[in-house]
Design an enzyme around this catalytic site. Structure first.
Site, mmCIF file in Angstrom:
data_model
loop_
_atom_site.group_PDB
_atom_site.id
_atom_site.type_symbol
_atom_site.label_atom_id
_atom_site.label_comp_id
_atom_site.label_asym_id
_atom_site.label_seq_id
_atom_site.Cartn_x
_atom_site.Cartn_y
_atom_site.Cartn_z
ATOM 1 N N ASP A 107 -4.294 8.456 -5.465
ATOM 2 C CA ASP A 107 -4.576 8.283 -4.040
ATOM 3 C C ASP A 107 -4.648 9.719 -3.547
ATOM 4 O O ASP A 107 -3.681 10.467 -3.707
ATOM 5 C CB ASP A 107 -3.379 7.497 -3.472
ATOM 6 C CG ASP A 107 -3.326 7.358 -1.971
ATOM 7 O OD1 ASP A 107 -3.666 8.317 -1.268
ATOM 8 O OD2 ASP A 107 -2.874 6.297 -1.497
ATOM 9 N N ASN A 165 0.810 -1.213 0.000
ATOM 10 C CA ASN A 165 0.000 0.000 0.000
ATOM 11 C C ASN A 165 0.846 1.267 0.000
ATOM 12 O O ASN A 165 1.716 1.430 0.865
ATOM 13 C CB ASN A 165 -0.897 -0.011 1.245
ATOM 14 C CG ASN A 165 -1.654 1.283 1.444
ATOM 15 O OD1 ASN A 165 -2.443 1.676 0.589
ATOM 16 N ND2 ASN A 165 -1.397 1.957 2.556
ATOM 17 N N GLU A 166 0.600 2.135 -0.954
ATOM 18 C CA GLU A 166 1.165 3.501 -0.980
ATOM 19 C C GLU A 166 2.689 3.522 -0.944
ATOM 20 O O GLU A 166 3.287 4.434 -0.401
ATOM 21 C CB GLU A 166 0.598 4.343 0.185
ATOM 22 C CG GLU A 166 -0.882 4.623 0.054
ATOM 23 C CD GLU A 166 -1.474 5.389 1.234
ATOM 24 O OE1 GLU A 166 -1.018 5.168 2.375
ATOM 25 O OE2 GLU A 166 -2.390 6.194 1.026
ATOM 26 N N MET A 167 3.316 2.501 -1.534
ATOM 27 C CA MET A 167 4.783 2.473 -1.524
ATOM 28 C C MET A 167 5.350 3.517 -2.482
ATOM 29 O O MET A 167 6.199 4.320 -2.117
ATOM 30 C CB MET A 167 5.282 1.103 -1.974
ATOM 31 C CG MET A 167 4.801 -0.019 -1.119
ATOM 32 S SD MET A 167 5.417 0.226 0.523
ATOM 33 C CE MET A 167 4.895 -1.285 1.256
#
Ligand SMILES: *[C@@H]1O[C@H](CO)[C@@H](O)[C@H](O)[C@H]1NC(C)=O
Ligand SMILES: *[C@@H]1O[C@H](CO)[C@@H](O)[C@H](O)[C@H]1NC(C)=O
Ligand SMILES: *[C@@H]1O[C@H](CO)[C@@H](O)[C@H](O)[C@H]1NC(C)=O
Ligand SMILES: *[C@@H]1O[C@H](CO)[C@@H](O)[C@H](O)[C@H]1NC(C)=O
Ligand SMILES: *[C@@H]1O[C@H](CO)[C@@H](O)[C@H](O)[C@H]1NC(C)=O
Ligand SMILES: *[C@@H]1O[C@H](CO)[C@@H](O)[C@H](O)[C@H]1NC(C)=O
Length: 928
Positions: free
Chosen positions: A562, A479-481
């Site tokens: 995002d 997630n969200e790397m």
């Protein structure tokens, strides 16, 4: 042992998908366990599967972990080691040649003993663990007893972080309560997240067995990988839909495989039982304790599986057997599956697409059975802090809510835990695609060899276990790397950044990508949830996916977005929303309802700024174990200032009623903002960015607290879930207002796969419901045609050019009707949608008392709501605690003289029907 309290769901799940004919399997599930802590001051009856908090709660040693400030008060449990001790295991074979302990899951740092002898250790919540205990059982003195000691995970994480020579990472990771989650393979949100509590539970959270063999026995199935793909399919290329299907079946087993074994398959329609294929598998290979074979099925034989509203969810039961040379089945396993291809298209925009007006860059969308579609849905977080009490019944209700909400895709967020099969089974049957992720989130991760080996075992096990589910849409690394962690690392420590990027690629590309591709031909893989796609994929490279990162050209689009913005003053400024190919996260938090708060908090504490309410508000997160209301105050201020900016300010005399009114007000803002964003993203399907998905953050709650959810703990819908249901209809009409410039665009958007034609009615009224003179010079009817997965403007003007006598006393009613077809469906369907436009913010509107009336017809089980004296905005029906369900529609506008009939779907009811008499109605008029 007896069946445990919490075991039902997991046992049921096992029953659905796994059936073995190993002769001597002793289920360790049940109540006959004892749980003791290392301090020695607590000993309670335990069960399996379970976790310590659940057993302590059942034994009345602690109160409900979700109550009040127990999130903080029960931390002593997480700092203790806990031992689960079985009662003497009855019914074991004395003379077995081979005996194994099999744990489908241990949470997390376990040291196991049998008969007082050390068996082994475990250090990954997400793996299945097997131990050869043949020798121990043969020499067992007395009756066999198992001890499983679970060490404190927060302590172990600190110890690992403090090892000499341990890697350190730029300071982006310590947002939550317990620290160093990235050093351990345990559900990362167990250490705290901004929507949840930090319990760090421990225990044998999945079923466990003793498996024994005597000479001549069959095999025990540990795991099965069923891979159904189009011949020649390559994970990152679009499959050729004319090719035959390959069914590849692979079984991981315990036991001794005799010489000359073969594999047999049967594929039956899961409804009728009629067989579409039966026979021996070809190309059988044996590698270690894995046997694999395949068969080819002609393309026209299976009926395709489709997601919600795109066709039927055709399912097949596939039974695979391992046979000995006399054709005796040594093991048999049945999985319910479907035939479909699902492809994440991240390929370059083609010349043909450019000619259609699509902006250059790369695609970023999903294709089902070769067809692109618009993904509508939300993000799924762990539905409970304690997985053993997540039942199939609860998840069925939640997925009913997902389907009723017009959602065809959920993103199963990392980290969480890999979902049990029974949740994928529900999604398979309901047509909800599950974008799935490996459990890594918002941190950089170590890459030492033991860590990589541990992750490799976890990835292979879960990819193999879940691959047969047609609802499985994609695998993402974490997630969200790439959107958050790498950029933060780069700005924190520019000189060390190349090292961190190389480590990221080592774990999420060089290690994980080949593991996905080896175990699945059918599923695409991307290293990070939000990203700009890749430049090349070449398996022969050391880093086989060359990521694009920030290597981009202006006005080209490459990936998914995002987006969070907590400045309410720009919440409806369309120019602030991201423009990209897909929106996989966006949200704003709101309060749960009074009914849901009351499950967990005393009435005295139900005030906006009470210590309990603020300490349960984990946005902003506390950044450690200190007990401070500062973080929660920040999140509370965002919610309250949003309400103050746009809506009448709640001011009821009764404190509890006022609190309840505030809760609803924060939900109204959240829903309005999400509606604005969803409509914006959906309109993008017809714009240069060719936007093809919006998944808002977040579907459901883990506990009772202010969060981004649209569904509260227990299943009650927030305003957002109703509003999202409405704006996720197939064909919608929406006003796009640039309030800075005054431009108003009224647009129809459709996600159907063929064009549809219809009519839009535009009606200006004052707030008493009287038509404005000459409809303010606006056409009262506009015909339109909107293309497949596209949008079209039906009216454009500047608000300053529309002759409205008083902007504060005006509302534009938008009403759309069209006829057309759902994909793969010959029936002509009428699509309708209603919407409205206020040319001022709601708190500037000259609201009149609509004098709402409400009645209930017990025969039709419908409510009727009518506005007698004026336009009702944000009309809200509310039902009492003790019942869970949803109205057909809610948070709607009503014009006088047009009563609305509203059915209610009951999901659970403890009031014997009395709830219906306690339903209330109010509107924005009542908020001030
Ligand atoms: C057990 O001991 C721990 C550590 O001293 C303490 O925090 C906890 O409150 C005790 N629990 C009970 C039930 O006595
Ligand atoms: C808890 O478990 C860890 C790991 O097994 C061990 O090192 C530690 O000594 C244990 N602590 C106590 C109090 O038993
Ligand atoms: C197929 O499997 C499902 C779930 O395991 C089961 O409910 C159903 O009865 C099976 N169908 C047939 C025809 O056996
Ligand atoms: C896609 O475009 C990039 C430039 O953005 C280029 O480097 C790459 O080779 C292209 N890939 C293919 C498969 O054409
Ligand atoms: C951008 O892509 C080019 C071509 O693949 C590559 O040589 C370069 O290193 C990339 N730059 C960055 C910052 O990733
Ligand atoms: C809550 O606290 C904030 C910050 O101290 C304050 O601005 C706000 O008015 C308070 N709200 C209520 C309802 O007391």
């Amino acid at each position: 042992m007896r069946t445990s309290r919490f075991g039902k769901a997991l046992l049921l799940a096992a029953g659905l998908t796994l059936c073995t004919i190993a002769q001597h399997v002793t289920d360790l599930g049940g109540n006959g366990w004892t749980v003791t802590n290392s301090e020695g001051n607590v000993t309670v009856p335990g069960s399996l599967p379970s976790q310590v908090h659940l057993d302590l709660f059942a034994a009345n040693v602690i109160g409900d972990p979700y109550y009040g400030l127990n999130d903080i008060n029960l931390r002593w449990i997480a700092w203790s080691n806990w031992t689960y001790t079985s009662e003497p295991i009855a019914g074991l074979l004395d003379s077995a040649a081979d005996s194994w302990l099999v744990f489908d899951g241990l949470d997390t740092f376990a040291t196991i003993e049998l008969c007082g002898q050390p068996v082994g250790t475990a250090n990954n919540q997400f793996r299945q663990w097997t131990y050869d205990v043949s020798g121990i059982l043969k020499s067992c003195q007395g009756e066999p007893v198992i001890n499983i000691n679970f060490a404190s995970a927060p302590t172990i994480a600190i110890n690992i972080a403090n090892e000499s020579g341990q890697e350190t990472f730029p300071s982006v990771q310590s947002y939550f309560e317990f620290d160093y989650h990235y050093f351990i393979r345990k559900e990362q949100s167990d250490f705290g997240w901004d929507w949840g509590p930090a319990f760090s539970p421990a225990g044998p959270w999945k079923p466990a067995y003793v498996v024994q063999f005597q000479p001549g026995d069959g095999l025990y199935v540990l795991n099965t990988a069923l891979d159904i793909f189009r011949q020649g399919q390559i994970n990152w290329l679009p499959p050729d839909q004319s090719k035959p299907w390959v069914v590849n079946a692979s079984i991981d087993f315990l036991g001794t495989l005799p010489e000359g074994a073969s594999m047999h398959i049967d594929i039956d329609d899961s409804g009728t039982g009629s067989s579409i294929a039966s026979g021996l598998l070809d190309d059988v290979t044996i590698l270690g304790n894995t046997i694999t074979g395949n068969t080819v099925i002609q393309p026209n034989i299976p009926k395709l599986w489709w997601p919600l509203d795109m066709g039927n969810q055709n399912l097949y039961n596939v039974t695979v057997s391992i046979m000995d040379k006399n054709n005796k089945a040594l093991a048999t396993v049945t999985k319910r599956t479907g035939f479909r291809t699902i492809f994440l298209n991240q390929r370059n925009i083609t010349e043909e697409q450019l000619a259609q007006g699509i902006a250059p860059g790369a695609n970023w969308h999903f294709e089902i059975n070769g067809h692109e579609f618009y993904a509508k849905g939300s993000n799924f977080i762990p539905p409970d802090a304690f997985w053993p009490r997540v039942t199939a019944e609860r998840m069925n209700s939640l997925f009913e809510t997902v389907v009723a909400g017009n959602q065809n895709m959920l993103r199963v967020w990392a980290s969480g835990a890999y979902l049990p099969d029974f949740i994928y089974d529900i999604a398979d049957a309901r047509g909800v695609l599950l974008w799935s992720e490996f459990e890594f989130s918002d941190a950089l991760y170590p890459v030492d060899q033991p860590f990589l080996d541990n992750v490799a075992a976890e990835v292979s096990y879960n990819v193999r276990r879940l691959n047969h589910h047609p609802s499985l849409a994609v695998w993402a690394g974490g997630n969200e790397m790439e959107s958050l962690e790498l950029p933060e690392a780069q700005s924190d420590d520019p000189s060390a950044y190349p090292k961190y990027q190389a480590e990221y690629e080592k774990l999420f590309i060089s290690l994980i990508a080949p593991l996905v591709w080896e175990n699945s031909h059918s599923i695409s893989y991307m290293p990070s949830s939000t990203q700009n796609g890749y430049i090349t994929i070449d398996p022969s490279l050391a880093v086989p996916i060359v990521e694009r990162y920030q290597n981009v050209t202006a006005h080209h689009y490459y990936g998914d977005s995002d987006y969070y913005n907590y400045d309410p003053s720009v919440a409806f400024d369309l120019n602030t929303y991201p423009v990209d190919r897909f929106a996989n996260e966006f949200g704003f938090h709101s309060m749960p309802s009074l009914q849901t708060w009351q499950q967990a908090v005393d009435n005295d504490d139900l005030q906006l700024n009470s210590t309990v309410v603020l300490l349960r508000t984990h946005h902003n997160p506390p950044g450690g174990l200190g007990v401070s209301t500062a973080g929660g105050q920040g999140g509370m201020d965002q919610m309250t200032s949003a309400v103050q900016t746009y809506y009448p300010i709640p001011s009821r005399a009764d404190p509890l009623a006022n609190f309840s009114s505030w809760c609803l007000a924060t939900q109204r803002f959240q829903a309005d903002m999400m509606k604005s964003e969803i409509a914006f993203y959906r309109r993008g399907s017809g714009m240069a960015e060719r936007q093809l998905g919006s998944l808002y953050w977040q579907l459901e709650d883990i506990w009772q607290a202010p969060t981004w959810s649209s569904v509260e703990t227990g299943g009650r819908w927030k305003v957002l879930h109703y509003v999202a249901t409405d704006i996720y209809k197939h064909v919608i009409i929406h006003p796009y207002w640039d309030y800075n410039e005054g431009d108003l665009n009224i647009t129809v958007t459709s996600d159907l796969w063929e064009s549809v034609s219809g009519t839009v009615k535009l009606t200006w009224l004052d707030l008493k419901g009287k038509p404005l003179h000459k409809n303010a010079n606006m056409p009262s009817k506009v015909d339109f045609t909107v293309g497949a997965i596209n949008s079209t403007n039906v009216y454009t003007n500047n608000i300053n050019n529309i002759p409205i006598p008083d902007l504060r006393d005006a509302i534009l009613i938008l009403s759309m009707e069209a006829s057309g077809h759902l994909p793969n469906n010959d029936n002509e369907i009428q699509f309708t949608h209603e919407n409205y436009f206020l040319p001022v913010w709601p708190n500037q509107a000259k609201l009149v008392n609509p004098e709402l009336s409400l009645s209930y017809d017990a025969k039709t089980t419908e409510f009727t709501v009518e506005a007698k004296a004026g336009v009702a905005l944000y009309t809200w029906l509310d039902y009492p605690a003790g019942t869970v369900g949803y109205f057909d529609t809610n948070s709607f506008f009503l014009v006088p003289g047009k009563p609305k009939k509203i059915p209610f779907s009951v999901q659970t009811d403890t009031s014997n029907g009395a709830w219906a008499k306690a339903v209330t109605v109010e509107s924005l008029w009542n908020q001030s």
